[in-house]
Scaffold this active site. Structure first.
Site, PDB file in Angstrom:
ATOM      1  CB  SER A 328      -0.915   0.006   1.228  1.00  8.03           C
ATOM      2  OG  SER A 328      -1.660   1.204   1.277  1.00  8.03           O
ATOM      3  CG  ASP A 329       1.542   5.505  -2.399  1.00  7.55           C
ATOM      4  OD1 ASP A 329       2.754   5.548  -2.210  1.00  7.55           O
ATOM      5  OD2 ASP A 329       0.854   6.492  -2.675  1.00  7.55           O
ATOM      6  CE  LYS A 330       3.813   8.580   4.201  1.00  9.90           C
ATOM      7  NZ  LYS A 330       2.999   9.856   4.149  1.00  9.90           N
ATOM      8  CB  THR A 331       1.388  10.237   0.040  1.00 11.39           C
ATOM      9  OG1 THR A 331       2.539  10.299   0.868  1.00 11.39           O
ATOM     10  CG2 THR A 331       0.809  11.628  -0.144  1.00 11.39           C
ATOM     11  CB  THR A 333      -2.965   4.881  -0.471  1.00  5.18           C
ATOM     12  OG1 THR A 333      -2.644   5.315  -1.792  1.00  5.18           O
ATOM     13  CG2 THR A 333      -3.626   3.521  -0.524  1.00  5.18           C
TER      14      THR A 333
END
Length: 839
Positions: A328-331, A333
């Site tokens: 999972s991408d953080k920013t 998401t």
């Protein structure tokens, strides 16, 4: 500036760095001449991405190329040669339908490289022949000097050589949640957006050689083969090999009996044998398998659309069911992609509200900077600013790292306010040693939590400054993110965070979401220039163990996905930016979250249209249901093919009795497979763990069910042959050999669908979830047709109603036996799985 965007091995002195770059580019600060630019354009090509697309005709023809399409096409040719036009129409129709559905679904998403190209700047301001001019960005070449101002898209990779300040939003490229401040000697990347300031730079790379272009190249090279296509191919190969082996036995036995032994060779005799063998081969080819899968997944795609998830590639549905690692991408998401102010930390006699008010006074109200917007939004007492006038303002620059404003208050007094980097504000205020230590400790504590600190100070005269306090800034998690992560783990998914931000920030978010704190710096895991195929086993194991990665480049994300796939994992990747596109395409199931860029949506197989990640969990449940429906059909299809072929060959070879006519075999194919399309609507509970194609288990269970079905059919055949020879039975119900064929035909039609009801669940047949009304209704309608065919002799020899009732009683009795043995098999499998898991 984040470590994720610094060039390696750069000279410390920016002027030295600029001189070296200009020398390398054979350029000067005065730019190029038109002649020089034209020559370089011929050498390096246009500043554009290569968006060559495969012909749509080639894409369409690909659906007719491959092992299973070849088998179906062979069946169509055989039908045409035999002038069996009804069979030809059915087989050809299934082939065309499967190709049409697949082609339509796979072309719903726009081309990923074309979407990337949209992100490039259309025009650029360039210094040519000593004068500034506006040209198409595609005509830029290395060595050109360009001007970049707020609001513009950076047209190529540039080294900044003149100007005071430039702030670039490169979140879509690198995943960093904050705009990056640039100064002389820094690099700005093609596709990033200038938010504040203006600078001049020299073009260092264009087209495919830019940071943006390398991302596009990764998108073009990415892509993993579909597991479902592999499974379909293996099923087709299995049935074809079996069909040819049994066909050889049949040809050999009949050839010996009818041609060799009587020494009566003729084309007519050989043609009769060949015709029946060809019909048998047609029956063995799973012509409906691709169509059943396409229909099931197309209906599933519609169901997912109701869950706010758009499928751009049908195979993604099946892949999502088996996903066991979610990257999972953080920013944007896991987080809101919106800076928010945490609790202010006041100093001296100031309060928390004072810190926010002073910070707001040090801000231009018209500013679109992310930090300024966060400060103004966090202000709890906006009335405190009423009646004030900002008479002077010094914008942020990367040297002083602060903004300073002069404000005329409602009372007529002038006051000065400053905000900026903590060290810049402390240098301005020069507090005593004790206050400075306390101040630095607070900054360090915020940094340890992954929060960005902003210092605030005020002055009555513009010379003597006082510390007001600190403001901590953070991109907060989405409200539903923690629950989503927990639900994902409950479904058997290992969730890993992948971010361009620093590890400290990732650690803080991961801790809040319960994701673990074992985050690694991506560049420490992957050596420069490392390729996935060259990575050691220790690197792959480190990627498997990690809870996430920080300071990530696009090639790092791509390598992370490839590493996990090489370790046998089925990987889903979520993202929203250009930097996510290569990994999204390479992943088994790339998921573009709500608000994603065109590039991310085009590279993804699943596109979320609602904010938050909870949609993914719903989609996983639906996809696992779809997978189980397809798996049930494959169990049934293999078992029934084994039944029909083995009984036909054994009867002819062993008893010289043909149990089915050619028209009966074709009729069974229609009765079995056309109504079975409704399995796409069957009621099945979603599996609690990831599911994937276990072909060994599929073939073992299907073969076991096939052997039981063979015993059932062959047993009835033996009873029927004994019936024909015993006058006592003939007095009860008179049957001739042709009617016995009809009895076998009816048994296969009835027993096949009863077998489907058994194999569709690992529980007893009487336990929920029960078949859907559509599936049950289609089977009932099919059985009514089969009974009418046998009762009135439509294309077959008619049999009495008593025989029909007898066949149904016989099949129902066998259903009890088959279901009991099925339960024993799955019970043994579960015990074996638990034993393996315990080791």
């Amino acid at each position: 500036m984040s470590d994720a965007t610094e060039h390696k091995d750069a000279p410390r002195d920016p002027l030295q760095k600029i001189a070296q770059e200009l020398t390398s580019l054979q350029a000067t600060k005065n730019g190029l001449t038109t002649a020089e630019a034209t020559q370089r354009l011929k050498e390096v090509g246009p500043n554009a991405l290569d968006t060559r697309q495969e012909s749509k005709w080639r894409k369409l023809l690909a659906y007719f190329w491959g092992p299973l399409p070849f088998l179906i096409e062979a069946a169509a040719v055989i039908s045409a040669l035999r002038h069996d036009w009804p069979d030809f129409i059915v087989v050809t129709g299934l082939l065309l339908y499967n190709a049409a559905v697949g082609f339509w679904q796979d072309n719903k998403a726009a081309n990923a490289l074309a979407a990337l190209k949209k992100g490039l700047a259309p025009h650029a301001r360039v210094l040519r022949d000593g004068a500034w001019a506006t040209i198409a960005a595609a005509d830029l070449v290395p060595g050109d000097v360009v001007s970049i101002a707020a609001g513009q898209i950076v047209p190529a990779d540039v080294l900044l050589i003149e100007g005071d300040y430039l702030s670039c939003d490169q979140a879509a490229l690198t995943g960093e949640s904050l705009p990056v401040s640039k100064k002389i000697g820094d690099s700005a990347f093609s596709g990033s957006i200038a938010k504040q300031g203006a600078m001049t730079g020299v073009v260092t790379a264009t087209g495919g050689k830019t940071f943006f272009g390398r991302t596009a190249h990764l998108v073009g090279a990415a892509g993993a083969p579909s597991h479902s296509q592999k499974a379909v191919t293996e099923v087709g190969d299995f049935l074809l090999v079996l069909a040819f082996l049994l066909a050889l036995v049949l040809v050999g036995a009949q050839g010996y009996r009818e041609v060799v032994a009587p020494h009566d060779w003729s084309w007519d005799r050989m043609g009769g044998i060949a015709q029946y063998v060809l019909v048998l081969l047609i029956a063995s080819i799973p012509v409906a398998l691709p169509a059943v899968m396409s229909v099931t997944m197309a209906i599933g795609a519609y169901a997912l659309s109701l869950q706010k998830a758009i499928v751009s590639r049908l195979s993604a549905i099946e892949e999502l069911a088996g996903v066991d690692v979610l990257c999972s991408d953080k920013t944007g998401t896991l987080t809101m992609n919106r800076l928010t102010v945490q609790a202010p930390i006041p100093f001296g006699a100031f309060g928390k509200d004072d810190v926010l008010v002073c910070a707001a006074r040090a801000t231009q109200k018209s500013s679109e900077d992310a930090i300024d917007l966060a400060v103004m939004k966090a202000l709890t007492t906006p009335a405190a600013l009423e009646g004030e006038k900002q008479t002077a303002f010094t914008p942020f620059d990367p040297v002083n790292k602060r903004t300073i404003s002069t404000v005329l208050g409602a009372d007529g007094r002038t006051t000065h306010y400053a905000k900026g980097a903590p060290q810049a504000i402390s240098a301005l205020a020069q507090p005593d040693a004790a206050t400075l230590k306390h101040y630095q400790d607070e900054v360090a504590a915020l940094a340890a939590k992954g929060e960005r600190a902003l210092g605030v100070a005020t002055s009555a005269d513009g010379h003597s400054w006082s510390l007001v306090g600190l403001i901590s800034l953070m991109d907060p998690p989405r409200p539903d993110a923690k629950e989503t992560i927990a639900r994902a783990r409950a479904l058997g998914l290992n969730v890993k965070m992948v971010t361009g931000d620093d590890v400290a920030i990732g650690d803080q978010i991961a801790a809040q979401l319960g994701m673990g704190d074992h985050l690694l710096v991506a560049s420490n895991v992957f050596p420069p220039g490392a390729k996935p195929g060259d990575l050691s086993r220790s690197v792959v194991e480190a990627v498997e163990r990690a809870d996430g990665f920080g300071r990530v480049f696009p090639e790092h994300k791509y390598n992370i996905v490839k590493c996990l796939q090489s370790a046998g994992h089925i990987v889903a990747m979520t993202g929203d930016g250009v930097n996510d596109a290569p990994a999204l395409k390479q992943a088994d199931c790339g998921i573009a979250v709500s608000g994603a860029t065109d590039a991310a949506r085009s590279a993804a197989a699943l596109i979320l249209t609602a904010p938050g990640l909870s949609t993914i969990i719903n989609a996983i449940g639906v996809s696992r249901q779809i997978f189980q429906r397809i798996e049930s059909y494959i169990y049934y299809r293999i078992a029934m093919t084994l039944d029909i072929m083995a009984v036909v060959v054994a009867s002819i070879v062993g008893f010289q009795f043909q149990p089915l006519t050619a028209i009966m075999i074709v009729g069974l194919a229609l009765l079995d497979d056309i109504p079975i399309m409704t399995i796409a609507y069957d009621n099945v509970p979603p599996a609690p763990r990831p599911v994937r194609w276990n072909m060994r288990r599929i073939f073992i269970f299907s073969s076991l069910m096939g052997l039981l079905a063979i015993a059932e059919t062959f047993g009835l055949l033996l009873v029927g042959m004994h019936w024909l020879l015993d006058a006592r039975f003939q007095d009860m119900i008179a049957l001739d050999p042709n009617q016995l064929q009809t009895v076998i035909f009816l048994q296969l039609a009835v027993g096949g669908h009863l077998l489907l009801f058994s194999v569709r669940t690992k529980k007893p047949i009487y336990a929920p979830a029960y078949p859907s009304l559509r599936l049950f209704g289609a089977v009932v309608a099919t059985q009514v047709v089969a009974v009418l065919i046998c009762l009135f002799g439509i294309g077959v020899e008619a049999i009495p109603a008593a025989a029909i009732v007898g066949v149904w009683i016989y099949c129902l009795a066998w259903l009890v036996v088959i279901d009991a043995l099925k339960l024993l098999y799955w019970s043994a499998v579960e015990r074996a799985d638990r034993a393996v898991a315990a080791i």
